[in-house]
Design an enzyme around this catalytic site. Structure first.
Site, PDB file in Angstrom:
ATOM      1  N   LYS A   6       0.821  -1.219   0.000  1.00 41.21           N
ATOM      2  CA  LYS A   6       0.000   0.000   0.000  1.00 41.21           C
ATOM      3  C   LYS A   6       0.856   1.271   0.000  1.00 41.21           C
ATOM      4  O   LYS A   6       0.363   2.338  -0.349  1.00 41.21           O
ATOM      5  CB  LYS A   6      -0.972   0.006   1.183  1.00 41.21           C
ATOM      6  CG  LYS A   6      -1.872  -1.231   1.293  1.00 41.21           C
ATOM      7  CD  LYS A   6      -2.578  -1.581   0.007  1.00 41.21           C
ATOM      8  CE  LYS A   6      -3.482  -2.803   0.065  1.00 41.21           C
ATOM      9  NZ  LYS A   6      -2.907  -4.063   0.541  1.00 41.21           N
ATOM     10  N   TYR A  21     -12.000 -15.124   3.407  1.00 40.55           N
ATOM     11  CA  TYR A  21     -10.995 -14.078   3.610  1.00 40.55           C
ATOM     12  C   TYR A  21     -10.475 -14.103   5.049  1.00 40.55           C
ATOM     13  O   TYR A  21     -11.276 -14.129   5.989  1.00 40.55           O
ATOM     14  CB  TYR A  21     -11.617 -12.704   3.305  1.00 40.55           C
ATOM     15  CG  TYR A  21     -10.693 -11.552   3.628  1.00 40.55           C
ATOM     16  CD1 TYR A  21      -9.706 -11.155   2.726  1.00 40.55           C
ATOM     17  CD2 TYR A  21     -10.785 -10.877   4.833  1.00 40.55           C
ATOM     18  CE1 TYR A  21      -8.843 -10.128   3.017  1.00 40.55           C
ATOM     19  CE2 TYR A  21      -9.925  -9.840   5.142  1.00 40.55           C
ATOM     20  CZ  TYR A  21      -8.954  -9.470   4.237  1.00 40.55           C
ATOM     21  OH  TYR A  21      -8.098  -8.449   4.548  1.00 40.55           O
ATOM     22  N   TYR A  45      -2.680 -12.673   3.143  1.00 40.66           N
ATOM     23  CA  TYR A  45      -2.393 -12.443   1.719  1.00 40.66           C
ATOM     24  C   TYR A  45      -1.212 -13.284   1.216  1.00 40.66           C
ATOM     25  O   TYR A  45      -1.398 -14.208   0.424  1.00 40.66           O
ATOM     26  CB  TYR A  45      -2.095 -10.953   1.464  1.00 40.66           C
ATOM     27  CG  TYR A  45      -3.248 -10.039   1.767  1.00 40.66           C
ATOM     28  CD1 TYR A  45      -4.229  -9.813   0.808  1.00 40.66           C
ATOM     29  CD2 TYR A  45      -3.361  -9.394   2.988  1.00 40.66           C
ATOM     30  CE1 TYR A  45      -5.298  -8.972   1.068  1.00 40.66           C
ATOM     31  CE2 TYR A  45      -4.431  -8.554   3.268  1.00 40.66           C
ATOM     32  CZ  TYR A  45      -5.397  -8.343   2.298  1.00 40.66           C
ATOM     33  OH  TYR A  45      -6.452  -7.517   2.556  1.00 40.66           O
TER      34      TYR A  45
HETATM   35  C1  LIG Z   1      -3.644  -5.353   0.424  1.00 36.69           C
HETATM   36  C2  LIG Z   1      -2.649  -6.454   0.407  1.00 36.69           C
HETATM   37  C3  LIG Z   1      -2.517  -7.318  -0.686  1.00 36.69           C
HETATM   38  C4  LIG Z   1      -3.451  -7.306  -1.852  1.00 36.69           C
HETATM   39  O1  LIG Z   1      -3.246  -6.250  -2.717  1.00 36.69           O
HETATM   40  P1  LIG Z   1      -4.499  -5.680  -3.530  1.00 36.69           P
HETATM   41  O2  LIG Z   1      -3.941  -4.563  -4.289  1.00 36.69           O
HETATM   42  O3  LIG Z   1      -5.509  -5.290  -2.492  1.00 36.69           O
HETATM   43  O4  LIG Z   1      -5.015  -6.779  -4.387  1.00 36.69           O
HETATM   44  C5  LIG Z   1      -1.518  -8.267  -0.672  1.00 36.69           C
HETATM   45  N1  LIG Z   1      -0.685  -8.383   0.374  1.00 36.69           N
HETATM   46  C6  LIG Z   1      -0.798  -7.593   1.453  1.00 36.69           C
HETATM   47  C7  LIG Z   1       0.131  -7.811   2.575  1.00 36.69           C
HETATM   48  C8  LIG Z   1      -1.780  -6.601   1.508  1.00 36.69           C
HETATM   49  O5  LIG Z   1      -1.868  -5.826   2.591  1.00 36.69           O
END
Ligand SMILES: *Cc1c(COP(=O)(O)O)cnc(C)c1O
Length: 339
Positions: free
Chosen positions: A55, A269, A295
């Site tokens: 992010k 999720y 993730y």
């Molecule tokens: C938000 C996030 C993702 C996913 O990315 P997107 O752009 O939302 O698809 C992957 N890994 C981590 C650690 C995240 O925080």
């Protein structure tokens, strides 16, 4: 080469100019799996904002737009253990802005104000307000209501969608595509596939737009962490095209470039799976790299399974995009105890 001229877009820097995140060859993990050579792009080391992660790249473009609009408050939304909320709050602190968070309780009863991980960091970094709403709430409406409340106090809010995933935020991953292509060229590294987690879609969409803009046809395998394949592919494709347009590219991204596998979501999720636990543990114990439970652990579970099923040849070079998230590990310690 058509390329993409990102320099004309407004950007705040939370990454160090001239220092791409490393691409590392994971010899021990590759040997343990006995398949292709696995490399990792360390976007978990984007430490310009507290705790780091993908992010950060998105917020460079989003916060620039917020400041250009004269905003003094950032509003965003995410799950109860959201890396995106933590990093948006960190960006607000860095810019002298305030920040309000709408947390979606995707699993009923899962919000615990005393929880560790990102939740603890919301408190430490000083969110102005945290509001928890039930799963399925209209998050856009919730954020607009919050923005109206900020406006009523004579201030100005800038609303960032969940995951920072609109065309402005996904531009951060157009920049990442550009960075990694240049880096691979410098390293003499042929990349045969990229594997990444796919959630709110901005990461995969931005990568696809960036690769497209450079006429690079490296397959990108997104591992969905929430939605079905059909839903996620539609979301990524739509955002990839909007992002391409935003950065000035002409022409549609071929639909077949968008691949999102939904075999590794498990029950839902953020809910742990055996494959995620194995992947997090294996990468910790072979490479001392910390993945996250929501993730990158599931994305790596996907990569491990694809290797075991013979999806790649032994001479392939597969790049895993490490998008960060390790602060969330500390909210899941019980899952990793034993074994
Ligand atoms: C938000 C996030 C993702 C996913 O990315 P997107 O752009 O939302 O698809 C992957 N890994 C981590 C650690 C995240 O925080």
């Amino acid at each position: 080469m058509a390329g993409v001229d990102l320099a004309r877009l407004a950007r705040r820097r939370y990454t160090e100019p001239g220092h791409p995140t490393p691409i590392e060859r994971l010899d021990r993990l590759s040997a343990a799996l006995g398949g292709p050579t696995i490399y990792v792009k360390r976007d978990d080391l984007l430490m310009g904002l507290a705790g780091g992660g993908n992010k950060v790249r998105k917020l460079e473009f989003l916060v620039a737009e917020a400041l250009a609009q004269g905003a003094d408050t950032l509003i965003t939304t995410g799950a109860v253990q959201s890396n995106h909320c933590r990093l948006t709050l960190a960006a607000a602190v860095r810019e002298g802005m305030r920040c309000r968070l709408i947390l979606e309780e995707r699993i009923p009863g899962s919000y615990d104000p005393g929880a560790s991980g990102n939740n603890f960091l919301y408190q430490l970094l000083g969110a102005e307000r945290i509001r928890v709403v039930p799963a399925g709430s209209d998050l856009v409406a919730e954020m607009e209501a919050e923005a109206a409340d900020v406006a009523a106090a004579g201030r100005k809010a800038y609303v960032i969608p969940g995951g920072g995933s609109n065309a402005v935020g996904a531009t951060g991953y157009v920049a990442c595509a550009q960075e990694l292509l240049y880096q691979a060229f410098e390293m003499g590294l042929r990349i045969d596939a990229i594997v990444c987690a796919s959630g709110s879609a901005g990461t995969q969409a931005g990568l696809l737009a960036g690769l497209h803009g450079h006429h690079a046809d490296i397959p990108v395998i997104g591992i969905s962490v929430r939605s079905s394949r059909a839903e996620q592919e539609a979301r990524v494709w739509e955002l990839a095209n909007r992002t391409a347009e935003h950065v000035g590219l002409r022409g549609e991204i071929p639909r077949e470039r968008v691949v999102c596998l939904d075999d590794y979501v498990g029950p839902g999720y953020s809910i742990p799976t055996p494959g995620m636990v194995e992947a997090v543990r294996m990468v910790a114990r072979t490479e001392a790299i910390l993945l996250d439970p929501v993730y990158t652990g599931k994305a790596m579970a996907g990569l491990i399974d694809l290797v075991r099923r013979g999806r790649f040849s032994g001479s392939d070079h597969v790049l895993f995009l490490h998008t960060g998230g390790s602060p969330a590990l500390f909210a899941y310690t019980g899952v990793f105890r034993g074994a």
